[in-house]
Scaffold this active site. Structure first.
Site, PDB file in Angstrom:
ATOM      1  N   ARG A  46       0.991  -1.243  -0.197  1.00 11.08           N
ATOM      2  CA  ARG A  46       0.017  -0.160  -0.221  1.00 11.08           C
ATOM      3  C   ARG A  46       1.017   1.312   0.019  1.00 11.08           C
ATOM      4  O   ARG A  46       0.491   2.236  -0.559  1.00 11.08           O
ATOM      5  CB  ARG A  46      -0.961   0.187   1.195  1.00 11.08           C
ATOM      6  CG  ARG A  46      -1.797   1.317   1.307  1.00 11.08           C
ATOM      7  CD  ARG A  46      -3.293   1.137   2.129  1.00 11.08           C
ATOM      8  NE  ARG A  46      -2.965   0.217   3.035  1.00 11.08           N
ATOM      9  CZ  ARG A  46      -2.418   0.467   4.470  1.00 11.08           C
ATOM     10  NH1 ARG A  46      -1.999   1.586   4.741  1.00 11.08           N
ATOM     11  NH2 ARG A  46      -2.594  -0.404   5.270  1.00 11.08           N
ATOM     12  N   TYR A  98     -16.321  18.304 -14.781  1.00  9.78           N
ATOM     13  CA  TYR A  98     -16.692  16.758 -14.474  1.00  9.78           C
ATOM     14  C   TYR A  98     -17.695  16.445 -13.527  1.00  9.78           C
ATOM     15  O   TYR A  98     -17.581  16.810 -12.312  1.00  9.78           O
ATOM     16  CB  TYR A  98     -15.501  15.836 -14.310  1.00  9.78           C
ATOM     17  CG  TYR A  98     -15.680  14.461 -14.493  1.00  9.78           C
ATOM     18  CD1 TYR A  98     -15.944  13.810 -15.334  1.00  9.78           C
ATOM     19  CD2 TYR A  98     -15.293  13.770 -13.143  1.00  9.78           C
ATOM     20  CE1 TYR A  98     -16.222  12.513 -15.383  1.00  9.78           C
ATOM     21  CE2 TYR A  98     -15.823  12.300 -13.067  1.00  9.78           C
ATOM     22  CZ  TYR A  98     -16.013  11.653 -14.131  1.00  9.78           C
ATOM     23  OH  TYR A  98     -16.221  10.430 -13.991  1.00  9.78           O
ATOM     24  N   ASP A 170      -7.317  20.195 -13.120  1.00 15.47           N
ATOM     25  CA  ASP A 170      -7.640  18.789 -13.613  1.00 15.47           C
ATOM     26  C   ASP A 170      -7.215  18.617 -15.363  1.00 15.47           C
ATOM     27  O   ASP A 170      -7.931  19.438 -15.945  1.00 15.47           O
ATOM     28  CB  ASP A 170      -9.184  18.560 -13.520  1.00 15.47           C
ATOM     29  CG  ASP A 170      -9.709  17.237 -14.148  1.00 15.47           C
ATOM     30  OD1 ASP A 170      -9.114  16.680 -14.987  1.00 15.47           O
ATOM     31  OD2 ASP A 170     -10.795  16.721 -13.734  1.00 15.47           O
ATOM     32  N   LYS A 195      -8.262   7.837 -19.074  1.00 16.04           N
ATOM     33  CA  LYS A 195      -8.470   8.634 -20.347  1.00 16.04           C
ATOM     34  C   LYS A 195      -7.372   8.466 -21.085  1.00 16.04           C
ATOM     35  O   LYS A 195      -7.067   7.448 -21.764  1.00 16.04           O
ATOM     36  CB  LYS A 195      -9.132  10.103 -20.150  1.00 16.04           C
ATOM     37  CG  LYS A 195     -10.060  10.094 -18.863  1.00 16.04           C
ATOM     38  CD  LYS A 195     -11.328   9.375 -19.178  1.00 16.04           C
ATOM     39  CE  LYS A 195     -12.356   9.171 -18.145  1.00 16.04           C
ATOM     40  NZ  LYS A 195     -12.722  10.419 -17.221  1.00 16.04           N
TER      41      LYS A 195
HETATM   42  C1  LIG Z   1     -13.055  10.796 -16.027  1.00  7.90           C
HETATM   43  C2  LIG Z   1     -12.689  11.976 -15.568  1.00  7.90           C
HETATM   44  C3  LIG Z   1     -12.414  12.163 -13.988  1.00  7.90           C
HETATM   45  C4  LIG Z   1     -12.514  11.171 -12.676  1.00  7.90           C
HETATM   46  O1  LIG Z   1     -11.636   9.994 -13.268  1.00  7.90           O
HETATM   47  P1  LIG Z   1     -11.901   8.563 -13.055  1.00  7.90           P
HETATM   48  O2  LIG Z   1     -10.687   7.870 -13.436  1.00  7.90           O
HETATM   49  O3  LIG Z   1     -13.277   8.247 -13.709  1.00  7.90           O
HETATM   50  O4  LIG Z   1     -12.330   8.428 -11.486  1.00  7.90           O
HETATM   51  C5  LIG Z   1     -12.069  13.313 -13.378  1.00  7.90           C
HETATM   52  N1  LIG Z   1     -11.980  14.567 -14.332  1.00  7.90           N
HETATM   53  C6  LIG Z   1     -12.409  14.280 -15.560  1.00  7.90           C
HETATM   54  C7  LIG Z   1     -12.124  15.600 -16.446  1.00  7.90           C
HETATM   55  C8  LIG Z   1     -12.644  13.099 -16.501  1.00  7.90           C
HETATM   56  O5  LIG Z   1     -13.062  13.153 -17.597  1.00  7.90           O
END
Ligand SMILES: *Cc1c(COP(=O)(O)O)cnc(C)c1O
Length: 379
Positions: A46, A98, A170, A195
């Site tokens: 962990r 998001y 982000d 992504k």
């Molecule tokens: C998908 C996404 C998230 C969250 O990520 P997960 O891997 O699905 O937990 C946060 N911000 C944006 C812009 C996203 O597209």
């Protein structure tokens, strides 16, 4: 070092025990110690894992930061950032972000006494006005999801510094190939590695990258104490994904531009939201802080009914109807009922996210096939 070279070599060193060129998947929970407290830097998985370590170094390098931390998902990475705060602290964040971030803030953290103020961050004056003595964090997303609004990272970073607040960006939609927020003054970059970084729709993961050692220590403490760490197999997959980030992103950008221009010229299409258009309201800032405009876009239909949007969403054959984005295959999505269903309808509409809005993640297939598919679906 140029981006292509950096992405291929980021984080990976030949494995010290065998020379394996690819970082092995260290599928272990613990490490044998020579004597109590005498170990090779690894005690319990962990806290430390060599596959994760290679990936965390890669995250740092591709975002031009000093430290990377990997999490079990993008929202787990966001969760760790908010846990830096205490009850009574205030966060200023975007009103167009998001859906899962919005849900985490409003449904989980608000009840612990953390206050979230939602503003239009594309207008930096709104951020400046919202600052108070309690503001500890500014959270922005640019380009935003799904309306492709652009916030000026350097300008917000100046405001954050003055207010002694942390700025977290982000950077999921842009990817490090198109934008590096730390270079523009941000304190933390967050990614949903699910992504573009993973890039093949086969893994859920998130990361944070930062330069400040004290901030790294606090976030590492949260990572190991709260335990939202990714497994080694998932770390291996993202390490592999990063090696082709540049070639994938080049094609996402090329295809994105072709599809956006096709949609704009289509007689049945209403508005197209893509930050590469010269007349996009924030195009100047996008051009200043991004190296390209990517493959994410949204559009409405001239016949603006939900039924018409549903008809198009159900008619594509190459574009798959699914949540998520950033993989090699093209996806089509209905934000109002899918990715953004957790935002109350009134809030959504106020921010321009109408019932008929369709979002595309343009993949790296042949652009002509993608355009033909949309053309037959729009009809
Ligand atoms: C998908 C996404 C998230 C969250 O990520 P997960 O891997 O699905 O937990 C946060 N911000 C944006 C812009 C996203 O597209």
């Amino acid at each position: 070092m140029k981006l292509a070279t950096k992405y291929i070599h980021a984080g990976t060193e030949p494995d010290p025990s065998t020379g394996a060129i690819m970082t092995p998947i260290y599928q272990t929970s613990t490490y044998v110690q020579e004597a109590p407290g005498v170990n090779k830097g690894y005690e319990y998985a962990r806290s430390q894992n060599p596959t994760r370590k290679a990936l965390e170094d890669a995250y740092a390098q591709i975002e031009n930061g000093k430290f990377g931390l990997a999490f079990g998902s993008g929202v787990a990475a966001t969760d760790a950032v908010i846990k830096l705060l205490s009850p009574g602290d205030e966060v200023i964040c975007a009103n167009d972000m998001y859906g899962g971030t919005y849900r985490l803030f409003t449904k989980i953290f608000a009840k612990y006494g953390i206050q979230f103020t939602y503003v239009d961050t594309t207008d930096v004056d709104q951020i400046r006005k919202a600052i108070s003595a309690k503001t500890k964090l500014i959270w922005i997303e640019t380009p935003t999801n799904p309306l492709m609004n652009i916030t000026d990272i350097a300008a917000v970073s100046a405001i954050a510094k003055e207010a002694k607040a942390i700025l977290c960006v982000d950077n999921t939609f842009a990817s490090p190939y198109l934008q590096n927020p730390l270079d523009l003054g941000a304190d933390i970059v967050m990614h949903s590695a699910t992504k573009y970084l993973g890039g093949h729709s086969d893994v859920i993961q998130g990361c944070l990258v930062m330069n400040d050692v004290a901030l790294r220590e606090q976030l590492y403490f949260i990572q190991k104490s709260c335990g939202a760490v990714p497994g080694p197999m998932d770390c291996f997959l993202v390490l592999r994904g990063i090696k082709t980030l540049h070639v994938r992103m080049q094609r996402h950008c090329e295809n994105g531009e072709k599809v956006a221009r096709f949609l704009r010229n289509h007689p049945k299409v209403g508005r197209v939201y893509w930050c590469g258009f010269e007349d996009h309201h924030n195009h100047g800032i996008a051009k200043k802080q991004m190296r390209g405009f990517g493959g994410m876009m949204s559009f409405t239909l001239k016949d603006d009914s939900v039924d018409n949007a549903r008809r198009v969403l159900s008619s594509t054959k190459v574009f798959a109807l699914a949540e998520s984005l950033g993989g090699v295959e093209s996806l089509i999505n209905h934000p109002a009922s899918m990715t953004h269903a957790s935002i109350p309808r009134e809030e959504r509409i106020k921010n321009g996210l109408t019932d008929s809005l369709i979002r595309l993640s343009v993949g790296i297939e042949d652009a002509e096939d993608l355009i033909a598919d949309l053309n037959q679906a729009i009809g």
